[in-house]
Design an enzyme around this catalytic site. Sequence first.
Site, PDB file in Angstrom:
ATOM      1  CE  LYS A  72       6.018  -5.523  -3.521  1.00 27.09           C
ATOM      2  NZ  LYS A  72       6.003  -4.262  -4.277  1.00 27.09           N
ATOM      3  CG  ASN A  73       9.024  -4.740  -6.386  1.00 30.62           C
ATOM      4  OD1 ASN A  73       7.799  -4.740  -6.245  1.00 30.62           O
ATOM      5  ND2 ASN A  73       9.840  -4.067  -5.586  1.00 30.62           N
ATOM      6  NE  ARG A 175       6.739   5.153  -5.392  1.00 27.88           N
ATOM      7  CZ  ARG A 175       6.476   3.866  -5.132  1.00 27.88           C
ATOM      8  NH1 ARG A 175       5.744   3.550  -4.078  1.00 27.88           N
ATOM      9  NH2 ARG A 175       6.935   2.919  -5.912  1.00 27.88           N
ATOM     10  CG  ASP A 358      12.343  -1.374  -2.141  1.00 25.19           C
ATOM     11  OD1 ASP A 358      12.045  -1.993  -3.168  1.00 25.19           O
ATOM     12  OD2 ASP A 358      12.021  -0.194  -1.931  1.00 25.19           O
ATOM     13  NE  ARG A 450       0.684  -2.895  -1.274  1.00 23.13           N
ATOM     14  CZ  ARG A 450       0.901  -1.742  -1.890  1.00 23.13           C
ATOM     15  NH1 ARG A 450       0.820  -0.607  -1.208  1.00 23.13           N
ATOM     16  NH2 ARG A 450       1.217  -1.717  -3.172  1.00 23.13           N
TER      17      ARG A 450
HETATM   18  C1  EPZ Z   1      10.182   0.513  -7.852  1.00 24.25           C
HETATM   19  O1  EPZ Z   1       9.246   1.583  -7.704  1.00 24.25           O
HETATM   20  C2  EPZ Z   1       9.785  -0.535  -6.802  1.00 24.25           C
HETATM   21  N1  EPZ Z   1       8.422  -0.966  -7.058  1.00 24.25           N
HETATM   22  C3  EPZ Z   1       9.878   0.097  -5.420  1.00 24.25           C
HETATM   23  O2  EPZ Z   1       9.607  -0.927  -4.450  1.00 24.25           O
HETATM   24  C4  EPZ Z   1      11.291   0.582  -5.193  1.00 24.25           C
HETATM   25  O3  EPZ Z   1      11.352   1.258  -3.965  1.00 24.25           O
HETATM   26  C5  EPZ Z   1      11.691   1.569  -6.312  1.00 24.25           C
HETATM   27  O4  EPZ Z   1      11.521   0.952  -7.597  1.00 24.25           O
HETATM   28  C6  EPZ Z   1      13.137   2.005  -6.204  1.00 24.25           C
HETATM   29  O5  EPZ Z   1      13.991   0.924  -6.187  1.00 24.25           O
HETATM   30  C7  EPZ Z   1       8.207  -1.893  -8.041  1.00 24.25           C
HETATM   31  O6  EPZ Z   1       9.092  -2.371  -8.721  1.00 24.25           O
HETATM   32  C8  EPZ Z   1       6.797  -2.325  -8.243  1.00 24.25           C
HETATM   33  P1  EPZ Z   1      11.206   4.554  -9.362  1.00 24.25           P
HETATM   34  P2  EPZ Z   1       9.140   2.730  -8.811  1.00 24.25           P
HETATM   35  O7  EPZ Z   1      10.360   4.953 -10.514  1.00 24.25           O
HETATM   36  O8  EPZ Z   1       9.484   2.173 -10.143  1.00 24.25           O
HETATM   37  C9  EPZ Z   1      11.085   9.310  -9.227  1.00 24.25           C
HETATM   38  C10 EPZ Z   1       8.582  -1.923  -2.574  1.00 24.25           C
HETATM   39  O9  EPZ Z   1       8.756  -1.665  -1.380  1.00 24.25           O
HETATM   40  N2  EPZ Z   1      10.254   9.252 -10.453  1.00 24.25           N
HETATM   41  O10 EPZ Z   1      12.462   3.850  -9.637  1.00 24.25           O
HETATM   42  O11 EPZ Z   1       7.841   3.388  -8.640  1.00 24.25           O
HETATM   43  C11 EPZ Z   1      10.381   8.735  -8.002  1.00 24.25           C
HETATM   44  O12 EPZ Z   1       9.524   9.651  -7.407  1.00 24.25           O
HETATM   45  C12 EPZ Z   1       8.463  -0.763  -3.587  1.00 24.25           C
HETATM   46  O13 EPZ Z   1       8.500  -3.059  -3.037  1.00 24.25           O
HETATM   47  C13 EPZ Z   1       9.852  10.411 -11.073  1.00 24.25           C
HETATM   48  O14 EPZ Z   1      10.167  11.506 -10.612  1.00 24.25           O
HETATM   49  O15 EPZ Z   1      10.311   3.698  -8.344  1.00 24.25           O
HETATM   50  C14 EPZ Z   1      11.549   8.338  -7.124  1.00 24.25           C
HETATM   51  O16 EPZ Z   1      11.978   9.435  -6.387  1.00 24.25           O
HETATM   52  C15 EPZ Z   1       8.340   0.563  -2.931  1.00 24.25           C
HETATM   53  N3  EPZ Z   1       9.089  10.316 -12.195  1.00 24.25           N
HETATM   54  C16 EPZ Z   1      12.611   7.909  -8.133  1.00 24.25           C
HETATM   55  O17 EPZ Z   1      12.237   8.476  -9.386  1.00 24.25           O
HETATM   56  C17 EPZ Z   1       8.717   9.111 -12.735  1.00 24.25           C
HETATM   57  O18 EPZ Z   1       8.011   9.073 -13.752  1.00 24.25           O
HETATM   58  C18 EPZ Z   1      12.742   6.394  -8.305  1.00 24.25           C
HETATM   59  O19 EPZ Z   1      11.462   5.856  -8.477  1.00 24.25           O
HETATM   60  C19 EPZ Z   1       9.143   7.942 -12.099  1.00 24.25           C
HETATM   61  C20 EPZ Z   1       9.916   8.025 -10.958  1.00 24.25           C
END
Ligand code: EPZ
Length: 484
Positions: A72-73, A175, A358, A450
């Site tokens: 999915k990701n 997030r 995850d 999902r």
């Molecule tokens: C991706 O989410 C995945 N989703 C998530 O999978 C996964 O948990 C996550 O990466 C971490 O591995 C997809 O790929 C669609 P991040 P993403 O930006 O990109 C902070 C699942 O279960 N952050 O790497 O949204 C954020 O809050 C899902 O399939 C900021 O502060 O995660 C977090 O604490 C859930 N500002 C950390 O960084 C930003 O602009 C990592 O988030 C972006 C992120």
Amino acid sequence: MKIIPKSREAISGTGAVTPSLVKNVTELKKLPVRLKVQFDGSAVYVPENLMDKFVIRGGNPLLGTIRVSGAKNAALPAMAAAILTDETLVLENIPDVRDIQTERNLLVSMGAEVELGYGRAHHRTTISCRSLVNPEAAYELVKTMRASTLVLGPLVARMGRARVSLPGGCAIGARPIDLHIKGLEQLGATIRQEHGYIEASADRLRGGHIAFDKITVTGTEDLMMAAALAQGETLMENCAREPEVVDLAVLLNKMGAKIEGAGTSTIRIKGVSKLGGARHRIIPDRIEAGTFVIAAALTGGDLTITNCDPLHLNALLQKLEECGVTTTTTGDSIRVKNGHRLKAADMSTEEYPGFPTDMQAQYMALATQAEGTSIITENIFENRFMHAQELVRMGANIKVEGSRAIVRGHTPLSGAAVQCSDLRASASLVIAALVAEGETILDRVYHIDRGYERIEEKLRGANGQIRRIGEMLPKRTQVPAGVA
Ligand code: EPZ
């Protein structure tokens, strides 16, 4: 046959909605609806699978083979990449999960033509963004799936403007997407925030230097796509190294981009003026594969998980070895044959190649059955222990203290009525129910739909006792007067 007009309001007006359902109106509005023809010939719209539950009877070891679907990701950013070209993208191995439907609806709402090829060979999906008319990601869609924000960079890069709803809160953490916005500004975009929307514009993005304050997966993907069509070179540092980021770079390079270094923390992108179409097979879903590996280890089965890439799961397999779980791998499969008692082992989530957040919830389910105390530390998201209390309802001994969960095992689990709160929490409850004594009723399984393609069928095919029950609607429903 009497047809009720297709509107969410129609749902609450039909009388087909029980009082408990009304309570979930907020959830209700997020879900697609489907037509239900009643035994008296009248037809009502009911939420797609809001009512679905799983009934799971624990005790059976998982045996045989389970085939993993596409990731999915990896599929979500790949579908967003179609925005970057007026030619057709052919994507294979796209999983049949609800988030893909949402992504399809998002692209179609902009004017794209999307044909999801389920059932066709290789799940071949074709996307054409030849005539995009509406560079907007509406709140209605973004609030159901945060990954919708992945269209922001590609829209600005290709169309010169984008209007994307801010995603709002999420069950697992704040997030924010501030790093996506900051990066786009570093590529020369003008960004305004108004009425809950990001308005971004640029005649043409220009190459720049982006050093991420924090490692972000979709942030890296979003800006990699934007920089691919920018004028000049972009250097991105402290990038995410996830396999899904690498897979996107492979696709973009097939489309004519010039990207180097994906999979490391430093990515270099030489912008090009135009990208073309391509055909690409999406990588397998490492999280789905990892979920089945833990389920097999926990149920004491002999299961082979196929169509996966064991190299993407090194951190998990090493941790399971510490717990006494032996696995055998080939190029595209993992065999789990586990007969002995599990040992407790502490675990901390990290960015790739560390232990994936995850897989944290599923690992917690395993830790409840391990001898000794496991300390689980969640370093990526600030609120990702929602499953802990549901596991406690099943008899687990878990204490949450901030970003740490202390799990004392081994404690026998017993079946109970539990509730899903997010995608991976749901997977952990399914796994726990497979070893619990008696029956577990899992509510709100739309969360699991999902990101897992027909998980109950796959588990049933491997000796799991699980079935989906839907539409707990009252026996007879009359269409109330006045509803045309
Ligand atoms: C991706 O989410 C995945 N989703 C998530 O999978 C996964 O948990 C996550 O990466 C971490 O591995 C997809 O790929 C669609 P991040 P993403 O930006 O990109 C902070 C699942 O279960 N952050 O790497 O949204 C954020 O809050 C899902 O399939 C900021 O502060 O995660 C977090 O604490 C859930 N500002 C950390 O960084 C930003 O602009 C990592 O988030 C972006 C992120």
